[in-house]
Design a protein around this motif. Sequence first.
Motif, PDB file in Angstrom:
ATOM      1  N   SER A 123      -0.614  -7.199  -2.302  1.00 23.36           N
ATOM      2  CA  SER A 123       0.172  -6.326  -3.172  1.00 23.36           C
ATOM      3  C   SER A 123       1.660  -6.608  -3.002  1.00 23.36           C
ATOM      4  N   ASP A 124       2.464  -6.056  -3.879  1.00 25.27           N
ATOM      5  CA  ASP A 124       3.918  -6.219  -3.784  1.00 25.27           C
ATOM      6  C   ASP A 124       4.460  -5.687  -2.459  1.00 25.27           C
ATOM      7  N   ALA A 125       3.761  -4.708  -1.879  1.00 27.07           N
ATOM      8  CA  ALA A 125       4.174  -4.139  -0.596  1.00 27.07           C
ATOM      9  C   ALA A 125       3.622  -4.924   0.589  1.00 27.07           C
ATOM     10  N   GLY A 126       2.857  -5.992   0.300  1.00 24.26           N
ATOM     11  CA  GLY A 126       2.291  -6.815   1.372  1.00 24.26           C
ATOM     12  C   GLY A 126       0.966  -6.320   1.904  1.00 24.26           C
ATOM     13  N   GLU A 127       0.364  -5.326   1.252  1.00 22.54           N
ATOM     14  CA  GLU A 127      -0.927  -4.815   1.706  1.00 22.54           C
ATOM     15  C   GLU A 127      -2.052  -5.742   1.239  1.00 22.54           C
TER      16      GLU A 127
END
Length: 362
Positions: A123-127
């Motif tokens: 994800s964009d958040a790195g998840e």
Amino acid sequence: MADRMYPTAAIRMRISEASYEAIKSVLLKAEGGYILAGLCGWTQREGARGIETVLCVHTVGDTVLPLNATGCNTLLAWIEAQKWWRGSWPVVFYRPKAGDNVHGQLQQHLSDKLEHVLAVSVSDAGELAGHSIFESELTPIDSIMIPGSDILIWAQETDDEETGDPEQNKSFNQSFGSKTRRIVSHLTIGVVGVSGTGSPVAEMLYRLGVGELILVDNDHVEAKNLGRIYNSSTRDAEEARLKVDVIGDAFERNGLPTQVRRIAGTTHDPKVISELAQCDIVFGCMDTESGRALLNRLTTFYLIPYFDVGVNLQADGEGGVSVVYGAFHYLKPGGSSLLSRRAISVENIEAEDLKRVNPELY
């Protein structure tokens, strides 16, 4: 390498901190519709829920590929170019984009070339979250761990989130939160050495409600141990019972939901290595520098966070104590080692190994 077993009841993945940062750096700069290839080593065992698989990402490409027939053909060529990859599981990392059917595209272009492929979204958040694609069936990856300076874990939501008595969970939830408790309740943690240091470590982990504890120690209880080993008795010493059985029996009597596996062996035993490779976290509570060095190498290879715990007490034998201190090392895969920290020495390791394999020459 043993043949893979199917179907898989549980899948857990580990990615080194360096690989994780590289994946984010490449994918998050690209638009959606691109993929990044990698390869995973794997281990399996028969667990409580069936066949449990642990995947360790050991290779990641450095070039994004388009999510189409051309990109998938390039991916296959990249895999083939890794001459040592035989037996590894291919993994595809991708950045989710509205309207993309990543799983369908992978099945369309790879199903007739690869029997198994893993798809992990970033994800964009790195998840991270992922699925295993085998014979056109999607199976969620239960958890993905990054054993770095912080231990990051993304766990798949399940229908059996509440484990144990809600009243027993209340104090944990108040201290750490219910999400942390759910993650802890699904962890498999190994404790190597369950004597004066390892028995209290195992006791605390058991009461924290970890999913499974693997206790490793081939030693027997002696009278001199009774002041240090939790739950030990004079009868245990008289009968020279195994330490893992003394601790394991005590946990069974307590009746908490943590599953306990006992292994009377050492880190030089292939069975012990196979079991510890399945652990999410390992605590080493050993006296020997040789055993600590081997466990450090083992956890690095299998991308396992390793906590080395010990106590040093220097006494003169006549009631005088000059030094007492504890040492606690957290060792992340790819980081510093016990050797580089000078917590152990090559000379002591060689001497202990010689004593173990050739006592007469020692």
